[in-house]
Design a protein around this motif. Sequence first.
Motif, PDB file in Angstrom:
ATOM      1  N   LEU A 170     -16.277 -11.393 -20.133  1.00 42.11           N
ATOM      2  CA  LEU A 170     -15.264 -11.897 -19.210  1.00 42.11           C
ATOM      3  C   LEU A 170     -14.954 -10.889 -18.106  1.00 42.11           C
ATOM      4  O   LEU A 170     -14.706 -11.275 -16.964  1.00 42.11           O
ATOM      5  N   SER A 171     -14.972  -9.603 -18.431  1.00 44.67           N
ATOM      6  CA  SER A 171     -14.645  -8.590 -17.423  1.00 44.67           C
ATOM      7  C   SER A 171     -15.821  -8.308 -16.485  1.00 44.67           C
ATOM      8  O   SER A 171     -15.619  -7.859 -15.362  1.00 44.67           O
ATOM      9  N   ASP A 172     -17.038  -8.574 -16.927  1.00 52.48           N
ATOM     10  CA  ASP A 172     -18.226  -8.338 -16.100  1.00 52.48           C
ATOM     11  C   ASP A 172     -19.282  -9.399 -16.417  1.00 52.48           C
ATOM     12  O   ASP A 172     -20.270  -9.130 -17.113  1.00 52.48           O
ATOM     13  N   PRO A 173     -19.068 -10.634 -15.935  1.00 56.17           N
ATOM     14  CA  PRO A 173     -19.963 -11.735 -16.298  1.00 56.17           C
ATOM     15  C   PRO A 173     -21.375 -11.584 -15.727  1.00 56.17           C
ATOM     16  O   PRO A 173     -21.553 -11.391 -14.532  1.00 56.17           O
ATOM     17  N   LYS A 174     -22.348 -11.645 -16.619  1.00 56.91           N
ATOM     18  CA  LYS A 174     -23.771 -11.645 -16.252  1.00 56.91           C
ATOM     19  C   LYS A 174     -24.483 -12.554 -17.243  1.00 56.91           C
ATOM     20  O   LYS A 174     -24.139 -12.559 -18.430  1.00 56.91           O
TER      21      LYS A 174
ATOM     22  N   ARG B 100     -14.926  -8.457 -29.087  1.00 61.06           N
ATOM     23  CA  ARG B 100     -15.080  -7.370 -28.100  1.00 61.06           C
ATOM     24  C   ARG B 100     -16.124  -7.738 -27.049  1.00 61.06           C
ATOM     25  O   ARG B 100     -15.907  -7.528 -25.857  1.00 61.06           O
ATOM     26  N   ARG B 101     -17.220  -8.293 -27.493  1.00 60.02           N
ATOM     27  CA  ARG B 101     -18.282  -8.675 -26.563  1.00 60.02           C
ATOM     28  C   ARG B 101     -17.799  -9.766 -25.608  1.00 60.02           C
ATOM     29  O   ARG B 101     -18.128  -9.760 -24.418  1.00 60.02           O
ATOM     30  N   THR B 102     -17.009 -10.678 -26.114  1.00 59.55           N
ATOM     31  CA  THR B 102     -16.450 -11.743 -25.279  1.00 59.55           C
ATOM     32  C   THR B 102     -15.597 -11.148 -24.163  1.00 59.55           C
ATOM     33  O   THR B 102     -15.707 -11.566 -23.004  1.00 59.55           O
ATOM     34  N   MET B 103     -14.781 -10.163 -24.500  1.00 55.35           N
ATOM     35  CA  MET B 103     -13.943  -9.510 -23.486  1.00 55.35           C
ATOM     36  C   MET B 103     -14.822  -8.784 -22.461  1.00 55.35           C
ATOM     37  O   MET B 103     -14.534  -8.822 -21.257  1.00 55.35           O
ATOM     38  N   ASP B 104     -15.887  -8.152 -22.926  1.00 60.83           N
ATOM     39  CA  ASP B 104     -16.818  -7.471 -22.013  1.00 60.83           C
ATOM     40  C   ASP B 104     -17.449  -8.464 -21.039  1.00 60.83           C
ATOM     41  O   ASP B 104     -17.561  -8.190 -19.845  1.00 60.83           O
TER      42      ASP B 104
ATOM     43  N   SER C 137     -25.508 -23.231 -27.904  1.00 60.92           N
ATOM     44  CA  SER C 137     -26.168 -24.083 -26.914  1.00 60.92           C
ATOM     45  C   SER C 137     -25.392 -24.116 -25.605  1.00 60.92           C
ATOM     46  O   SER C 137     -25.984 -24.074 -24.524  1.00 60.92           O
ATOM     47  N   SER C 138     -24.079 -24.186 -25.700  1.00 53.48           N
ATOM     48  CA  SER C 138     -23.246 -24.173 -24.487  1.00 53.48           C
ATOM     49  C   SER C 138     -23.435 -22.872 -23.719  1.00 53.48           C
ATOM     50  O   SER C 138     -23.609 -22.876 -22.499  1.00 53.48           O
ATOM     51  N   LEU C 139     -23.390 -21.759 -24.442  1.00 50.54           N
ATOM     52  CA  LEU C 139     -23.574 -20.457 -23.800  1.00 50.54           C
ATOM     53  C   LEU C 139     -24.981 -20.336 -23.205  1.00 50.54           C
ATOM     54  O   LEU C 139     -25.156 -19.817 -22.099  1.00 50.54           O
ATOM     55  N   ASN C 140     -25.974 -20.837 -23.923  1.00 53.06           N
ATOM     56  CA  ASN C 140     -27.351 -20.760 -23.439  1.00 53.06           C
ATOM     57  C   ASN C 140     -27.535 -21.612 -22.184  1.00 53.06           C
ATOM     58  O   ASN C 140     -28.237 -21.204 -21.253  1.00 53.06           O
ATOM     59  N   MET C 141     -26.930 -22.780 -22.145  1.00 55.27           N
ATOM     60  CA  MET C 141     -27.034 -23.641 -20.970  1.00 55.27           C
ATOM     61  C   MET C 141     -26.443 -22.934 -19.753  1.00 55.27           C
ATOM     62  O   MET C 141     -27.018 -22.967 -18.660  1.00 55.27           O
ATOM     63  N   ILE C 142     -25.326 -22.270 -19.940  1.00 54.28           N
ATOM     64  CA  ILE C 142     -24.702 -21.525 -18.844  1.00 54.28           C
ATOM     65  C   ILE C 142     -25.614 -20.378 -18.415  1.00 54.28           C
ATOM     66  O   ILE C 142     -25.827 -20.151 -17.221  1.00 54.28           O
ATOM     67  N   LYS C 143     -26.174 -19.672 -19.376  1.00 59.81           N
ATOM     68  CA  LYS C 143     -27.085 -18.560 -19.071  1.00 59.81           C
ATOM     69  C   LYS C 143     -28.303 -19.042 -18.289  1.00 59.81           C
ATOM     70  O   LYS C 143     -28.704 -18.431 -17.303  1.00 59.81           O
ATOM     71  N   GLU C 144     -28.900 -20.142 -18.746  1.00 62.04           N
ATOM     72  CA  GLU C 144     -30.123 -20.666 -18.118  1.00 62.04           C
ATOM     73  C   GLU C 144     -29.874 -21.263 -16.731  1.00 62.04           C
ATOM     74  O   GLU C 144     -30.794 -21.335 -15.913  1.00 62.04           O
ATOM     75  N   HIS C 145     -28.672 -21.727 -16.475  1.00 58.90           N
ATOM     76  CA  HIS C 145     -28.321 -22.372 -15.204  1.00 58.90           C
ATOM     77  C   HIS C 145     -27.120 -21.664 -14.585  1.00 58.90           C
ATOM     78  O   HIS C 145     -26.145 -22.297 -14.182  1.00 58.90           O
ATOM     79  N   TRP C 146     -27.187 -20.359 -14.550  1.00 57.35           N
ATOM     80  CA  TRP C 146     -26.075 -19.499 -14.145  1.00 57.35           C
ATOM     81  C   TRP C 146     -25.486 -19.898 -12.797  1.00 57.35           C
ATOM     82  O   TRP C 146     -24.264 -19.963 -12.647  1.00 57.35           O
ATOM     83  N   ASP C 147     -26.330 -20.170 -11.817  1.00 54.33           N
ATOM     84  CA  ASP C 147     -25.841 -20.464 -10.465  1.00 54.33           C
ATOM     85  C   ASP C 147     -24.946 -21.697 -10.410  1.00 54.33           C
ATOM     86  O   ASP C 147     -23.969 -21.721  -9.662  1.00 54.33           O
ATOM     87  N   THR C 148     -25.260 -22.694 -11.226  1.00 57.19           N
ATOM     88  CA  THR C 148     -24.485 -23.933 -11.171  1.00 57.19           C
ATOM     89  C   THR C 148     -23.476 -24.076 -12.318  1.00 57.19           C
ATOM     90  O   THR C 148     -22.537 -24.866 -12.207  1.00 57.19           O
TER      91      THR C 148
END
Length: 124
Positions: free
Chosen positions: A98-102, A92-96, A34-45
């Motif tokens: 962090l290195s290229d956040p999208k 591994r995915r977490t490191m990816d 849920s935390s990750l999804n909230m960040i994804k859904e509201h990426w700009d803020t």
Amino acid sequence: MGKKMNETQKYSATEVSSMDQVELESRAFIRAASSLNMIKEHWDTEQGKLEEALDKNRKLWTIIASAMKEDDCPQPVEVRNNILNLALFVFRRTMDVLSDPKPESLNILIDINMNIAKGLAGHE
């Protein structure tokens, strides 16, 4: 306000003590997703919270992976190995990420956590 916090803490402690380990794990995976999804859904803020959310998710997976390595782990070897491999993928995915956040790069981590939570809920 201090009294209200104490009542809230008492409720949380009571709620946690009445749950079994599987339910706690399921809720932890849902909370991380849920935390990750909230960040994804509201990426700009919310992008500023990404590193902390990924760190909490990594810690959760570290605990689960460690449990799979314990001698007294009740899971069959095949299940243990699958979960350990999944944990390695998550790391591994977490490191990816962090290195290229999208925002879209969070989808697989969210999906994995939700599927694990559903699987745990199905074994109650």
